[in-house]
Design a protein around this motif. Sequence first.
Motif, mmCIF file in Angstrom:
data_model
loop_
_atom_site.group_PDB
_atom_site.id
_atom_site.type_symbol
_atom_site.label_atom_id
_atom_site.label_comp_id
_atom_site.label_asym_id
_atom_site.label_seq_id
_atom_site.Cartn_x
_atom_site.Cartn_y
_atom_site.Cartn_z
ATOM 1 N N LEU A 213 0.853 -1.180 0.000
ATOM 2 C CA LEU A 213 0.000 0.000 0.000
ATOM 3 C C LEU A 213 0.892 1.233 0.000
ATOM 4 C CD1 LEU A 213 -2.826 -0.689 2.630
ATOM 5 C CD2 LEU A 213 -3.113 -0.460 0.157
ATOM 6 N N ALA A 214 0.634 2.142 -0.900
ATOM 7 C CA ALA A 214 1.319 3.424 -0.902
ATOM 8 C C ALA A 214 0.410 4.466 -0.264
ATOM 9 C CB ALA A 214 1.678 3.835 -2.325
ATOM 10 N N ALA A 215 1.003 5.544 0.198
ATOM 11 C CA ALA A 215 0.194 6.617 0.770
ATOM 12 C C ALA A 215 -0.829 7.118 -0.240
ATOM 13 C CB ALA A 215 1.095 7.757 1.226
ATOM 14 N N THR A 216 -0.484 7.067 -1.520
ATOM 15 C CA THR A 216 -1.414 7.521 -2.559
ATOM 16 C C THR A 216 -2.601 6.590 -2.739
ATOM 17 O OG1 THR A 216 0.017 6.443 -4.186
ATOM 18 C CG2 THR A 216 0.346 8.802 -3.821
ATOM 19 N N ASP A 217 -2.529 5.373 -2.156
ATOM 20 C CA ASP A 217 -3.650 4.431 -2.248
ATOM 21 C C ASP A 217 -4.725 4.703 -1.195
ATOM 22 O OD1 ASP A 217 -2.488 2.917 -4.323
ATOM 23 O OD2 ASP A 217 -1.305 1.764 -2.881
ATOM 24 N N LEU A 218 -4.401 5.449 -0.156
ATOM 25 C CA LEU A 218 -5.316 5.601 0.969
ATOM 26 C C LEU A 218 -6.671 6.215 0.590
ATOM 27 C CD1 LEU A 218 -2.865 6.630 3.839
ATOM 28 C CD2 LEU A 218 -3.715 4.361 3.215
ATOM 29 N N PRO A 219 -6.731 7.205 -0.324
ATOM 30 C CA PRO A 219 -8.044 7.755 -0.667
ATOM 31 C C PRO A 219 -9.012 6.736 -1.262
ATOM 32 C CG PRO A 219 -6.308 9.257 -1.345
ATOM 33 C CD PRO A 219 -5.633 7.982 -0.937
ATOM 34 N N SER A 220 -8.503 5.638 -1.793
ATOM 35 C CA SER A 220 -9.379 4.632 -2.404
ATOM 36 C C SER A 220 -9.927 3.644 -1.382
ATOM 37 C CB SER A 220 -8.624 3.860 -3.491
ATOM 38 O OG SER A 220 -7.582 3.069 -2.915
#
Length: 267
Positions: A213-220
């Motif tokens: 998981l990347a930080a950019t995945d959190l909104p999903s």
Amino acid sequence: MARMLNVEINGRPANVEDVHRMATWNYGHFTSMQVRDGAVRGLDLHLRRLADASRELFADLLGAQAPGDELVRGLVRQALGGRPDASVRVSVVPAGPTGGTDLVVSVSDPVPDVPRPALRVRTAVYERDLPHLKHAATMGLTHQALSARRAGFEDVLFLGRDGSVREGSVWNAAFWDGERVIWPAAPALPGITMHLLRAALPATGVPSTTRHLAATDLPSLRAAAATNSHCPAQPLASVDHVTFPNLSAELAEILTTAWSRVPWEAL
């Protein structure tokens, strides 16, 4: 803060010299557990953690050996002094430059496992030394947690230098995409509570997976929670600007249901 009730080293009361030596060395590892009615969830995993970390950290110390399971059980029972409920920390520390190791048992008041209101956390790029071990080098993570609180957050979630989600200050992170529980795949402490939850989830009918998981995945993602020995299902309200308005309570309920299926092991 929980009240300290007893500290013993190799089965005897710790003295000032013991405390000074441990503070001077600041080297070792530990495991933390909640005791209820003389039993612990995941006791075998706590014992394995102590043995494995001892072999890794103390192999070069003359006479150092991994603590035996029955020795640890006996010293914990003794330090409890008949208390059925408590928080217990078992540490393995150097006995001296060439003298093997000491086993320290600290007993404090039991910590309620009821979650607090959902936490607001922020991310920070921080990678613990030897992240797979629960060791005594905690200054860096404590500094990051305190910095987050000074900035108005309740805690911190660590990211690797590659932007991958790793772990919280003293907890593992769990996420929910609406169908499954997701555990970040990254160098981090394999928490015992996390391990037990992963094993218990299939029986509840809720799938789980471990993936990058990347930080950019959190909104999903739809929800997030923190898990550790104090609380298996602490909802997170937000991570940085990403909010989880209501569904973190749903994830916490899923984890709590799984946790209720984990058996207790008598000391």
